[in-house]
Write an enzyme that holds these catalytic residues in place. Structure first.
Site, mmCIF file in Angstrom:
data_model
loop_
_atom_site.group_PDB
_atom_site.id
_atom_site.type_symbol
_atom_site.label_atom_id
_atom_site.label_comp_id
_atom_site.label_asym_id
_atom_site.label_seq_id
_atom_site.Cartn_x
_atom_site.Cartn_y
_atom_site.Cartn_z
ATOM 1 N N HIS A 46 1.192 -1.603 0.018
ATOM 2 C CA HIS A 46 -0.128 0.183 0.165
ATOM 3 C C HIS A 46 1.361 1.218 -0.550
ATOM 4 O O HIS A 46 2.569 1.208 0.698
ATOM 5 C CB HIS A 46 -0.653 -0.172 1.264
ATOM 6 C CG HIS A 46 -0.597 -0.040 2.553
ATOM 7 N ND1 HIS A 46 -0.134 -1.383 3.295
ATOM 8 C CD2 HIS A 46 -0.057 0.975 2.969
ATOM 9 C CE1 HIS A 46 0.759 -1.409 3.975
ATOM 10 N NE2 HIS A 46 0.815 0.621 4.509
ATOM 11 N N GLU A 93 6.936 1.050 5.271
ATOM 12 C CA GLU A 93 7.228 0.261 6.013
ATOM 13 C C GLU A 93 7.550 -1.196 5.491
ATOM 14 O O GLU A 93 7.316 -1.387 4.091
ATOM 15 C CB GLU A 93 5.487 0.115 6.327
ATOM 16 C CG GLU A 93 4.810 -0.605 7.162
ATOM 17 C CD GLU A 93 3.788 -0.626 7.106
ATOM 18 O OE1 GLU A 93 2.866 0.637 6.299
ATOM 19 O OE2 GLU A 93 2.607 -1.895 7.517
ATOM 20 N N HIS A 143 3.954 7.577 3.509
ATOM 21 C CA HIS A 143 4.950 5.896 3.548
ATOM 22 C C HIS A 143 4.535 5.562 2.531
ATOM 23 O O HIS A 143 3.298 5.803 1.844
ATOM 24 C CB HIS A 143 5.138 5.420 4.888
ATOM 25 C CG HIS A 143 3.650 5.006 5.178
ATOM 26 N ND1 HIS A 143 2.704 5.136 6.071
ATOM 27 C CD2 HIS A 143 3.780 3.474 5.421
ATOM 28 C CE1 HIS A 143 1.496 4.330 6.340
ATOM 29 N NE2 HIS A 143 2.272 3.344 5.380
#
Lengths: 139, 139
Positions: free
Chosen positions: B8, B130, B81
């Protein structure tokens, strides 16, 4: 209008070569093809493939590049835009114009050779958003 | 280390409800499930599915939220992010520690219920990144 594929995340960088070295070291990732210039957009570009999407590294091509200001503010580089695919770029443009979304400049040919345009981040919740005709749909 | 799926793109917002309205109007996009709180991370979260990836809308949960400062600097919100999947979170952590990449905090359970950690943007070319164990690999 349906929500299209996330074609890529655009990541601005002061140096594509240095970014490629970072992606190689951190993730074992290689560019899908060599970097190339897009003089009409004022950028040098290189794609790195993830299994389902891409990172588009973009480096300013000269001081007038639209990415030059971003690098001034973020000397290291960073996330610059997201790009979603649509089936029909003209229908998409008419849709966004119809609802009053600000569009940055004319429809033009993007890094994947298909027509693109950008939506103003102030109308998308702060994210510069590229709309791109799917390569498979282009004619 | 292989370059994993782009699970994502995290997009910070002052209001998930307002962002969902924007995604609905602009893209005809709907959340994949209702927003939910992640108190351990200090955020409220909602996912919007693109055909091949997701947008994770993240709203600060209180003034101490790590996302609160981002919203102070970017009152409209914006790209926060990117998240890439790995098969084995412990092996990935050992890899990044081994090459000296700065990791932000301990490995913890993320929004998809699998272990995650974050890489410092200064070590990734300016992009907060991440690293997430793939849901299919988790045990």
């Amino acid at each position: 209008m349906k929500f299209g594929r996330l074609n890529h995340v655009g990541v601005a960088t002061p140096s594509i070569e240095r970014s490629l070295e970072t992606y190689r070291t951190l993730f074992g990732a290689e560019p899908s093809s060599p970097p190339f210039d897009l003089p009409a957009q004022g950028v040098r570009v290189c794609f790195v493939d993830a299994p389902n999407s891409q990172i588009e590294l973009i480096e300013p091509l000269g001081a007038d590049s639209p990415v030059a200001k971003f690098i001034e503010k973020n000397p290291q580089g960073g996330q610059h835009h997201v790009c979603f695919e649509v089936d029909d770029i003209e229908a998409a443009r008419a849709h966004f114009e119809g609802i009053g979304t600000r569009i940055l400049g004319p429809t033009r040919i993007g890094a994947h050779g298909t027509p693109i345009f950008f939506l103003h981040p102030k109308d998308t919740g702060g994210t510069l958003t590229e709309i791109m005709e799917s390569p498979s749909q282009s004619h």
